[in-house]
Design an enzyme around this catalytic site. Structure first.
Site, PDB file in Angstrom:
ATOM      1  N   GLU A 126      41.852  59.899  42.555  1.00  0.00           N
ATOM      2  CA  GLU A 126      41.976  61.357  42.751  1.00  0.00           C
ATOM      3  C   GLU A 126      41.948  62.043  41.385  1.00  0.00           C
ATOM      4  O   GLU A 126      42.053  61.368  40.359  1.00  0.00           O
ATOM      5  CB  GLU A 126      43.314  61.664  43.448  1.00  0.00           C
ATOM      6  CG  GLU A 126      43.438  61.032  44.823  1.00  0.00           C
ATOM      7  CD  GLU A 126      44.772  61.340  45.489  1.00  0.00           C
ATOM      8  OE1 GLU A 126      45.565  62.144  44.938  1.00  0.00           O
ATOM      9  OE2 GLU A 126      45.013  60.779  46.571  1.00  0.00           O
ATOM     10  N   GLU A 366      37.098  49.936  38.773  1.00  0.00           N
ATOM     11  CA  GLU A 366      37.861  48.877  39.469  1.00  0.00           C
ATOM     12  C   GLU A 366      38.995  48.343  38.575  1.00  0.00           C
ATOM     13  O   GLU A 366      39.334  47.162  38.601  1.00  0.00           O
ATOM     14  CB  GLU A 366      36.926  47.779  39.993  1.00  0.00           C
ATOM     15  CG  GLU A 366      36.027  48.348  41.086  1.00  0.00           C
ATOM     16  CD  GLU A 366      35.430  47.350  42.059  1.00  0.00           C
ATOM     17  OE1 GLU A 366      35.999  46.257  42.223  1.00  0.00           O
ATOM     18  OE2 GLU A 366      34.402  47.687  42.673  1.00  0.00           O
TER      19      GLU A 366
HETATM   20  N1  COS Z   1      47.747  41.677  46.188  1.00  0.00           N
HETATM   21  C1  COS Z   1      48.679  41.913  47.142  1.00  0.00           C
HETATM   22  N2  COS Z   1      49.754  42.732  46.933  1.00  0.00           N
HETATM   23  C2  COS Z   1      49.870  43.311  45.727  1.00  0.00           C
HETATM   24  C3  COS Z   1      48.932  43.094  44.693  1.00  0.00           C
HETATM   25  C4  COS Z   1      47.842  42.225  44.958  1.00  0.00           C
HETATM   26  N3  COS Z   1      46.906  41.984  44.025  1.00  0.00           N
HETATM   27  N4  COS Z   1      49.304  43.796  43.605  1.00  0.00           N
HETATM   28  C5  COS Z   1      50.452  44.424  43.927  1.00  0.00           C
HETATM   29  N5  COS Z   1      50.785  44.135  45.214  1.00  0.00           N
HETATM   30  C6  COS Z   1      51.977  44.596  45.940  1.00  0.00           C
HETATM   31  C7  COS Z   1      53.219  44.235  45.172  1.00  0.00           C
HETATM   32  O1  COS Z   1      53.653  42.916  45.490  1.00  0.00           O
HETATM   33  C8  COS Z   1      54.214  45.282  45.639  1.00  0.00           C
HETATM   34  O2  COS Z   1      54.713  44.896  46.899  1.00  0.00           O
HETATM   35  P1  COS Z   1      56.310  45.059  47.255  1.00  0.00           P
HETATM   36  O3  COS Z   1      56.582  46.529  47.139  1.00  0.00           O
HETATM   37  O4  COS Z   1      56.425  44.537  48.640  1.00  0.00           O
HETATM   38  O5  COS Z   1      57.034  44.260  46.221  1.00  0.00           O
HETATM   39  C9  COS Z   1      53.331  46.511  45.860  1.00  0.00           C
HETATM   40  O6  COS Z   1      51.986  46.018  46.016  1.00  0.00           O
HETATM   41  C10 COS Z   1      53.377  47.475  44.678  1.00  0.00           C
HETATM   42  O7  COS Z   1      52.972  46.752  43.529  1.00  0.00           O
HETATM   43  P2  COS Z   1      53.367  47.229  42.050  1.00  0.00           P
HETATM   44  O8  COS Z   1      54.817  47.553  41.999  1.00  0.00           O
HETATM   45  O9  COS Z   1      52.837  46.217  41.096  1.00  0.00           O
HETATM   46  O10 COS Z   1      52.550  48.599  41.922  1.00  0.00           O
HETATM   47  P3  COS Z   1      52.357  49.591  40.702  1.00  0.00           P
HETATM   48  O11 COS Z   1      52.458  50.977  41.221  1.00  0.00           O
HETATM   49  O12 COS Z   1      53.240  49.197  39.573  1.00  0.00           O
HETATM   50  O13 COS Z   1      50.813  49.404  40.304  1.00  0.00           O
HETATM   51  C11 COS Z   1      48.854  48.464  39.217  1.00  0.00           C
HETATM   52  C12 COS Z   1      50.235  48.230  39.892  1.00  0.00           C
HETATM   53  C13 COS Z   1      48.966  49.228  37.915  1.00  0.00           C
HETATM   54  C14 COS Z   1      48.353  47.057  38.946  1.00  0.00           C
HETATM   55  C15 COS Z   1      47.893  49.193  40.194  1.00  0.00           C
HETATM   56  O14 COS Z   1      48.271  50.535  40.358  1.00  0.00           O
HETATM   57  C16 COS Z   1      46.419  49.137  39.779  1.00  0.00           C
HETATM   58  O15 COS Z   1      45.732  48.138  39.995  1.00  0.00           O
HETATM   59  N6  COS Z   1      45.909  50.247  39.197  1.00  0.00           N
HETATM   60  C17 COS Z   1      44.482  50.361  38.897  1.00  0.00           C
HETATM   61  C18 COS Z   1      43.781  50.976  40.037  1.00  0.00           C
HETATM   62  C19 COS Z   1      42.308  50.775  39.954  1.00  0.00           C
HETATM   63  O16 COS Z   1      41.816  49.687  39.765  1.00  0.00           O
HETATM   64  N7  COS Z   1      41.580  51.865  40.120  1.00  0.00           N
HETATM   65  C20 COS Z   1      40.151  51.777  40.053  1.00  0.00           C
HETATM   66  C21 COS Z   1      39.541  52.709  41.007  1.00  0.00           C
HETATM   67  S1  COS Z   1      39.425  52.076  42.590  1.00  0.00           S
HETATM   68  S2  COS Z   1      37.564  51.452  42.633  1.00  0.00           S
END
Ligand code: COS
Length: 386
Positions: A126, A366
């Site tokens: 977003e 990604e």
């Molecule tokens: N597979 C399954 N579950 C996952 C996971 C994965 N790869 N990664 C995280 N989760 C789960 C966690 O286990 C957690 O679950 P619980 O609440 O039950 O413990 C939940 O999701 C939240 O995870 P987390 O606390 O790690 O979330 P954050 O808000 O800290 O975010 C990052 C983690 C920064 C890694 C994430 O926001 C991210 O990947 N950001 C980048 C986004 C992106 O790639 N954008 C590109 C555009 S989309 S094409």
């Protein structure tokens, strides 16, 4: 896991020939016109390229991850825009349904995605939500047996062609982070959806992105991925989809690096300076050899991670390691390819100039390189604490 090497080799031959004979000759045209010609899209459909990763029971080829990355290596040998048009149906636009969708949702969308009849698109990012994907602001408020969606999604790949969006929206405003986010399948012709103007990008012309604006869009509750009782599960679906997508993108990075090495080597063997081909000068050789070694390292790690994923193991760490290494690696390879070309590398007649701009995106989409570092390090700490 490779189920049948001979069948895979046949597919790889077909894809490689298609890349050489149809896609590479059209690269410049796609860059200039900023769209993939319809006849090429039709040929991709006939070859089954829209359904590489969709299970066979829904009309796709049902490739394993190891098979899929092998195909992605081949597709990487041409402009990333070609892969992008089929990329969402094989990745972020379909995997949410494949991984967590109900049987009815799979039947409704996957067969038509596999043939390329419809395009699926992934709407997470977003205006104010990028790396912090858990802070999604788009809202989905329950109203009877529907949700009413409001919000804007940004840089949405293939949105102009999409028939269905995998939409991430906040269903619970009380929960600020990831736990308040749910995933929906939203038909693109739903009243209240409008598209922004096409984004003008640094590279990857031909791959289309734009804003998608949702204004009081009514989405049936049954369109929540996995069914109406899956409120709050959307972020996890998105993360699983991205794990797989990151591995696929890493394979594309390797393919592009290999293409750039071919271009640089060919040029270096033809171009003469100081009385001999520049390929015989050791400082050029160092750049060629470093690129070769790094692309080989990338290929090896992608294959290893894909094999691990095929065993059913969790590969979040490996996928992020691959994305982090391969996206940076192809950036270095592209930089050296331009350097080996000298002045010619700065001129748009040579593909390396275009690829140099195209590959910049790999370090961003990604999940940026920095997000991959965070995922890897967090997982290391978590594993060490258990
Ligand atoms: N597979 C399954 N579950 C996952 C996971 C994965 N790869 N990664 C995280 N989760 C789960 C966690 O286990 C957690 O679950 P619980 O609440 O039950 O413990 C939940 O999701 C939240 O995870 P987390 O606390 O790690 O979330 P954050 O808000 O800290 O975010 C990052 C983690 C920064 C890694 C994430 O926001 C991210 O990947 N950001 C980048 C986004 C992106 O790639 N954008 C590109 C555009 S989309 S094409």
């Amino acid at each position: 896991m490779i189920r049948d090497q001979e069948t895979l080799n046949q597919l790889l031959d077909i894809v490689s020939r298609f890349v050489r004979e149809r896609l590479i000759p059209n690269e410049q045209r796609v860059a200039e016109e900023d769209r993939i010609p319809d006849d090429i899209v039709d040929e991709m459909k006939e070859l089954g390229l829209f359904g590489l990763s969709i299970p066979e029971e829904y009309g796709g080829l049902g490739l394993t991850m190891e098979e899929e990355v092998n195909v992605a290596f081949e597709l990487g040998h041409t402009s990333p825009a070609f892969r992008s048009i089929m990329g969402t149906n094989n990745g972020i636009g379909s995997q949410g349904i494949i991984m967590d969708g109900t049987e009815e949702q799979k039947q409704r969308y996957l067969p038509r995605m596999a043939t390329g009849e419809i395009i699926g698109s992934f709407a997470l990012t977003e205006p104010d939500v990028g790396s912090d994907a858990g802070s999604v602001k788009a809202s989905a408020v329950r109203d009877g047996d529907h949700y009413v969606v409001n919000g804007t999604k940004r840089y949405i790949t293939n949105a102009p062609r999409a028939s269905v969006f995998t939409l991430m929206a906040r269903t619970n405003p009380e929960v600020k982070g990831a736990g308040g986010v749910s995933a929906f399948l939203v038909d693109a012709d739903s009243p209240g959806i409008t598209l922004g103007k096409p984004d003008k990008k640094m590279g990857q012309s031909g791959s289309q992105t734009c804003d998608v604006i949702f204004e009081d869009v009514r989405v049936p509750a049954e369109n929540m991925i996995g069914g109406p009782d899956k409120e709050g599960q959307g972020f996890k679906t998105a993360m699983k989809v991205l794990d797989r997508g990151r591995l696929h993108i890493s394979a594309v990075c390797v393919g592009v690096a290999e293409r750039l090495i071919e271009e640089a080597l060919r040029f270096a063997m033809e171009r003469k300076q100081f009385g001999k081909p520049i390929a015989e000068h050791q400082l050029i050789q160092a750049m060629l050899a470093d690129s070769k070694a790094e692309a080989y390292a990338g290929r090896s790690m992608v294959l290893e991670a894909a094999r691990k994923m095929d065993t059913g193991a969790q590969v979040s760490t490996e996928a992020s390691c691959c994305k982090l290494y391969c996206a940076e690696m192809v950036g270095r390879v592209a930089d050296r390819a331009v350097q080996i070309h000298g002045g010619a590398g700065y001129i748009s007649e040579y593909p390396v100039e275009r690829f140099y701009r195209d590959v910049r995106l790999f370090r961003i989409y990604e999940g940026t390189t920095q997000i991959q570092q965070i995922v890897v390090a967090r997982n290391m700490i978590r594993d060490a604490s258990n």
